[in-house]
Design a protein around this motif. Structure first.
Motif, PDB file in Angstrom:
ATOM      1  N   LEU A  94     -13.954  15.636 -22.006  1.00 36.35           N
ATOM      2  CA  LEU A  94     -13.993  15.511 -20.546  1.00 36.35           C
ATOM      3  C   LEU A  94     -15.077  16.398 -19.934  1.00 36.35           C
ATOM      4  O   LEU A  94     -15.703  16.030 -18.938  1.00 36.35           O
ATOM      5  CB  LEU A  94     -12.625  15.863 -19.962  1.00 36.35           C
ATOM      6  CG  LEU A  94     -11.507  14.853 -20.272  1.00 36.35           C
ATOM      7  CD1 LEU A  94     -10.149  15.433 -19.935  1.00 36.35           C
ATOM      8  CD2 LEU A  94     -11.748  13.557 -19.507  1.00 36.35           C
ATOM      9  N   LYS A  95     -15.286  17.539 -20.527  1.00 41.50           N
ATOM     10  CA  LYS A  95     -16.341  18.452 -20.073  1.00 41.50           C
ATOM     11  C   LYS A  95     -17.703  17.753 -20.113  1.00 41.50           C
ATOM     12  O   LYS A  95     -18.505  17.864 -19.171  1.00 41.50           O
ATOM     13  CB  LYS A  95     -16.322  19.689 -20.980  1.00 41.50           C
ATOM     14  CG  LYS A  95     -17.277  20.804 -20.613  1.00 41.50           C
ATOM     15  CD  LYS A  95     -17.047  21.959 -21.593  1.00 41.50           C
ATOM     16  CE  LYS A  95     -17.933  23.140 -21.272  1.00 41.50           C
ATOM     17  NZ  LYS A  95     -17.669  24.269 -22.198  1.00 41.50           N
ATOM     18  N   GLU A  96     -17.955  17.043 -21.183  1.00 43.93           N
ATOM     19  CA  GLU A  96     -19.213  16.305 -21.325  1.00 43.93           C
ATOM     20  C   GLU A  96     -19.247  15.099 -20.395  1.00 43.93           C
ATOM     21  O   GLU A  96     -20.269  14.816 -19.747  1.00 43.93           O
ATOM     22  CB  GLU A  96     -19.376  15.852 -22.781  1.00 43.93           C
ATOM     23  CG  GLU A  96     -20.619  15.020 -23.052  1.00 43.93           C
ATOM     24  CD  GLU A  96     -21.909  15.793 -22.855  1.00 43.93           C
ATOM     25  OE1 GLU A  96     -22.952  15.139 -22.655  1.00 43.93           O
ATOM     26  OE2 GLU A  96     -21.885  17.047 -22.895  1.00 43.93           O
ATOM     27  N   GLN A  97     -18.137  14.412 -20.281  1.00 45.34           N
ATOM     28  CA  GLN A  97     -18.069  13.197 -19.463  1.00 45.34           C
ATOM     29  C   GLN A  97     -18.346  13.477 -17.990  1.00 45.34           C
ATOM     30  O   GLN A  97     -19.000  12.680 -17.306  1.00 45.34           O
ATOM     31  CB  GLN A  97     -16.684  12.563 -19.626  1.00 45.34           C
ATOM     32  CG  GLN A  97     -16.490  11.264 -18.835  1.00 45.34           C
ATOM     33  CD  GLN A  97     -15.095  10.691 -19.050  1.00 45.34           C
ATOM     34  OE1 GLN A  97     -14.431  11.010 -20.038  1.00 45.34           O
ATOM     35  NE2 GLN A  97     -14.652   9.857 -18.129  1.00 45.34           N
ATOM     36  N   TYR A  98     -17.865  14.619 -17.505  1.00 37.83           N
ATOM     37  CA  TYR A  98     -17.971  14.923 -16.073  1.00 37.83           C
ATOM     38  C   TYR A  98     -18.998  16.019 -15.766  1.00 37.83           C
ATOM     39  O   TYR A  98     -18.996  16.590 -14.676  1.00 37.83           O
ATOM     40  CB  TYR A  98     -16.603  15.343 -15.530  1.00 37.83           C
ATOM     41  CG  TYR A  98     -15.643  14.188 -15.371  1.00 37.83           C
ATOM     42  CD1 TYR A  98     -15.652  13.409 -14.216  1.00 37.83           C
ATOM     43  CD2 TYR A  98     -14.727  13.871 -16.371  1.00 37.83           C
ATOM     44  CE1 TYR A  98     -14.773  12.345 -14.060  1.00 37.83           C
ATOM     45  CE2 TYR A  98     -13.849  12.796 -16.234  1.00 37.83           C
ATOM     46  CZ  TYR A  98     -13.885  12.040 -15.078  1.00 37.83           C
ATOM     47  OH  TYR A  98     -13.027  10.986 -14.924  1.00 37.83           O
ATOM     48  N   LYS A  99     -19.890  16.301 -16.707  1.00 38.45           N
ATOM     49  CA  LYS A  99     -20.805  17.429 -16.549  1.00 38.45           C
ATOM     50  C   LYS A  99     -21.730  17.300 -15.347  1.00 38.45           C
ATOM     51  O   LYS A  99     -22.194  18.316 -14.804  1.00 38.45           O
ATOM     52  CB  LYS A  99     -21.623  17.620 -17.825  1.00 38.45           C
ATOM     53  CG  LYS A  99     -22.585  16.477 -18.133  1.00 38.45           C
ATOM     54  CD  LYS A  99     -23.342  16.751 -19.440  1.00 38.45           C
ATOM     55  CE  LYS A  99     -24.324  15.636 -19.752  1.00 38.45           C
ATOM     56  NZ  LYS A  99     -25.039  15.880 -21.035  1.00 38.45           N
ATOM     57  N   ASP A 100     -21.991  16.091 -14.895  1.00 39.86           N
ATOM     58  CA  ASP A 100     -22.871  15.921 -13.743  1.00 39.86           C
ATOM     59  C   ASP A 100     -22.133  16.091 -12.411  1.00 39.86           C
ATOM     60  O   ASP A 100     -22.770  16.165 -11.358  1.00 39.86           O
ATOM     61  CB  ASP A 100     -23.527  14.531 -13.774  1.00 39.86           C
ATOM     62  CG  ASP A 100     -24.483  14.372 -14.944  1.00 39.86           C
ATOM     63  OD1 ASP A 100     -25.033  15.400 -15.404  1.00 39.86           O
ATOM     64  OD2 ASP A 100     -24.670  13.238 -15.412  1.00 39.86           O
ATOM     65  N   ASP A 101     -20.805  16.156 -12.463  1.00 40.09           N
ATOM     66  CA  ASP A 101     -20.001  16.230 -11.243  1.00 40.09           C
ATOM     67  C   ASP A 101     -19.321  17.578 -11.047  1.00 40.09           C
ATOM     68  O   ASP A 101     -19.085  17.995  -9.903  1.00 40.09           O
ATOM     69  CB  ASP A 101     -18.916  15.145 -11.264  1.00 40.09           C
ATOM     70  CG  ASP A 101     -19.491  13.753 -11.419  1.00 40.09           C
ATOM     71  OD1 ASP A 101     -20.309  13.366 -10.555  1.00 40.09           O
ATOM     72  OD2 ASP A 101     -19.149  13.064 -12.395  1.00 40.09           O
ATOM     73  N   ILE A 102     -19.004  18.258 -12.145  1.00 45.03           N
ATOM     74  CA  ILE A 102     -18.232  19.498 -12.034  1.00 45.03           C
ATOM     75  C   ILE A 102     -18.388  20.299 -13.325  1.00 45.03           C
ATOM     76  O   ILE A 102     -18.531  19.735 -14.412  1.00 45.03           O
ATOM     77  CB  ILE A 102     -16.739  19.176 -11.763  1.00 45.03           C
ATOM     78  CG1 ILE A 102     -15.968  20.430 -11.356  1.00 45.03           C
ATOM     79  CG2 ILE A 102     -16.088  18.467 -12.951  1.00 45.03           C
ATOM     80  CD1 ILE A 102     -14.579  20.129 -10.784  1.00 45.03           C
TER      81      ILE A 102
END
Length: 265
Positions: free
Chosen positions: A73-81
């Motif tokens: 999830l850290k990688e998946q949402y790295k551009d948002d948070i």
């Protein structure tokens, strides 16, 4: 920048099964840019959890799943948070070696951590002081008074700050007035001003961050953050880094009361 660095997860045995992704989506929606998941670390295997359900810490069998899911999830949402992976680690008197071993095992795999006191030792027995008002009040009878419980709590907190738990020891102290959780249940006016200021000075001297924990505001028998606002301001005057934590155990409670506490004047 809005940050919430004390968040629990579906891996918490006494929490809810709200998904990690739902926590993340809510944080993004509310404009938070930095969050830390701090699940209760597994308790030492040779420590007997005194709570009836034996559910104070994560099942150690789920550690790998916890880390893997959050890394994805850290990688998946790295551009948002910015998502940090962490644990809330219990300081338990007499179990420093076991706690150090856990931290040495896991420390390089996480980004953040909190050191908290939930268990107090008295007459070779341990009590979880935030489990229930009934448990707390019964413990005051064993120890002798509410004031004695407060003193024991702050003495244990001091030990946690001074303990040598190795290179991966958490540098943030969790909810340092948790002993206030049932203050409206016992109804006594306890003057612990000197205790709290001593703890904060010790934190400043040893370069710890403060978990500015809003969860107490939601507790029926507390109705104040941990620590109360005047001590958050005092911590700021001591140049202690203030890190907000909602201590959410369900998505509904995520970022609770953030706007009541921040910014600190």
């Amino acid at each position: 920048m809005k940050r919430d660095a004390h968040i629990h997860t579906p891996y918490c045995p006494h929490g809810t099964k709200d998904s990690l992704e739902n926590y993340i989506k809510k944080a993004i929606k509310l404009g938070f840019k930095d969050i830390t998941f701090t699940e209760h670390a597994p308790l030492p295997t040779n420590f007997e959890d005194p709570t009836p359900e034996k559910d104070s810490g994560m099942d150690p069998h789920f550690i790998v799943s916890y880390l893997n899911e959050l890394n994805t999830l850290k990688e998946q949402y790295k551009d948002d948070i910015h998502i940090r992976i962490g644990f809330e680690v219990d300081y338990i008197v007499g179990y420093e070696v076991e706690t150090t071993s856990f931290l040495n095992l896991i420390g390089s795999q996480i980004d953040d951590a909190i050191l908290s006191v939930h268990f107090l030792k008295f007459n070779d027995e341990y009590t979880c002081i935030d489990y229930s008002s009934e448990t707390f009040l019964e413990f005051t009878k064993k120890v002798g008074s509410v004031k004695s419980v407060y003193d024991l709590y702050y003495e244990t907190l001091k030990k946690s700050i001074l303990a040598d738990l190795g290179q991966y020891k958490p540098k943030r102290i969790g909810h340092p007035t948790l002993v206030h959780k049932f203050q409206l249940a016992h109804g006594e006016q306890i003057d612990d001003d000197a205790n709290i200021k001593e703890i904060l000075q010790l934190m400043a001297d040893h370069h710890y961050e403060l978990d500015v924990n809003s969860a107490g505001l939601a507790k029926t028998d507390c109705k104040e953050p941990y620590p109360p606002l005047r001590y958050i301001k005092h911590a700021k005057s001591l140049n202690i880094p203030l890190v907000f934590g909602s201590d959410a155990h369900q998505v509904t409670d995520l970022h609770q009361y953030y706007d009541k506490i921040f910014p600190i004047d």
